[in-house]
Design an enzyme around this catalytic site. Structure first.
Site, mmCIF file in Angstrom:
data_model
loop_
_atom_site.group_PDB
_atom_site.id
_atom_site.type_symbol
_atom_site.label_atom_id
_atom_site.label_comp_id
_atom_site.label_asym_id
_atom_site.label_seq_id
_atom_site.Cartn_x
_atom_site.Cartn_y
_atom_site.Cartn_z
ATOM 1 C CB CYS B 86 -0.933 -0.125 1.103
ATOM 2 S SG CYS B 86 -2.447 1.145 0.964
ATOM 3 C CG HIS B 203 -3.291 -3.411 3.504
ATOM 4 N ND1 HIS B 203 -2.315 -2.915 4.006
ATOM 5 C CD2 HIS B 203 -3.817 -2.781 2.857
ATOM 6 C CE1 HIS B 203 -2.335 -1.672 3.968
ATOM 7 N NE2 HIS B 203 -3.478 -1.178 3.108
ATOM 8 C CD GLU B 205 -0.922 -5.449 5.958
ATOM 9 O OE1 GLU B 205 -0.450 -6.054 5.021
ATOM 10 O OE2 GLU B 205 -1.032 -4.277 6.222
#
Lengths: 79, 246
Positions: B86, B203, B205
């Site tokens: 990002c 994302h 994660e």
């Protein structure tokens, strides 16, 4: 001394903000507006120095920081 | 396997990366503040999402000049794995480690939702844990994720198989072909020519712990781990990028 750097999108780079404003104006009846592009105006207050020196310094700041050469160009404006 | 997770002023996914890599996947995550000049010894660098320097001027424009960036560039030049997620992707483009740029979403809206991605190839350091053509679900959360580059650059990325993930959700309102932000060719992730630097807007994660609704993001980190252990077996250990770990 005062100086300005103008940062604008390169031709061909999509500018949705400009497009939205253009459409908005045309919808209000401003049919003579053909295109709108949004840019940035950065104003500087500098110590007094020779013009050429200021130009070189701002040129350096322009290409290392103020404009992303992939999508933008910039112009140094000295009084 | 040690991941150095960089924190800039305004980073807000650094702890999420830490948690995914450390608690969920069981590897070591080490925080590195942007004012450090050296990464210390590590196997990979994570540049997390957020709003470094408040996105002032342009997203990533100020972060690229932070002190730690010189050592990240050296680490990347020596073949070290670097992933920018990002805002991290935006920083890598601004720093010139990846080609192109990320501009305002075509809709001018900040978009925060799950998207479907297609894994374009699993022959990379970041996608080997997936299957080519696999469709995975990873969230996005960005206002400036529209990937643009010169036509010749895009052509080269495509020809060299450097687009690793592509938006490929179903048609949804004003987002044709599930392309949420207007990115050229629906590009969601690219790698550099050498294949060791990845930038991605989604994302991973955020979808590592099943408690958070999915595990499709694990593959990115697991691919990096297996790439690193393969390259370790094949050659001498990678030298720490510059200074020691102090």
């Amino acid at each position: 001394m005062k100086a300005k750097v103008l940062v604008t999108y390169k031709p061909g780079v999509l500018d949705p903000q400009g497009q939205t404003i253009c459409e908005f104006l045309r919808n209000r009846g401003e049919s003579r507006v053909c295109d709108v592009r949004i840019g940035k105006l950065v104003e500087f207050e500098l110590e007094d120095m020779p013009r050429e020196k200021a130009e070189r310094m701002l040129d350096d700041i322009g290409h290392t920081l103020l404009a992303n050469p992939v999508i933008e160009t910039y112009e140094v404006v000295l009084p | 396997m040690i991941f150095a997770v960089i924190t800039f002023p305004g980073s807000n996914c650094d702890r999420d990366c830490h948690d995914a890599i450390g608690r969920v996947l069981g590897y070591t995550a080490r925080s590195v503040f942007h004012k450090e000049r050296a990464l210390g010894s590590c196997d990979a660098v994570v540049i997390p999402g957020g709003f470094s320097y408040g996105d002032y001027l342009r997203a990533g424009a100020l972060a690229k000049l932070s002190p730690i960036m010189d050592d990240i560039c050296r680490f990347a030049d020596s073949g070290g794995l670097v992933i920018g997620i990002c805002n991290g992707f935006q920083i890598l483009c601004e720093a010139g480690l990846l080609p192109g740029a990320l501009i305002r979403n075509q809709s001018l809206r900040f978009i925060s939702r799950m998207v479907t991605l297609t894994v374009e190839t699993n022959r990379s350091a970041f996608t080997s844990a997936y299957m080519t053509g696999q469709r995975i679900q990873i969230p996005i959360a960005h206002g400036e994720g529209c990937y643009v580059a010169e036509p010749s650059v895009v052509e080269q990325l495509e020809r060299e198989g450097r687009v690793l993930f592509r938006y490929s959700g179903t048609i949804r309102g004003d987002e044709p072909d599930g392309n949420p932000n207007g990115s050229i060719n629906s590009i969601a992730a690219i790698v550099n020519a050498r294949g060791n630097v990845l930038g991605m807007m989604p994302h991973p994660e955020r979808v590592c712990d099943p408690l958070l609704g999915g595990t499709d993001g694990q593959g990115v980190f697991l691919s990096m781990v297996s790439y690193r252990s393969r390259s370790r077996q094949e050659s001498a250990p990678m030298a720490p990028s510059s200074a020691d770990d102090s």
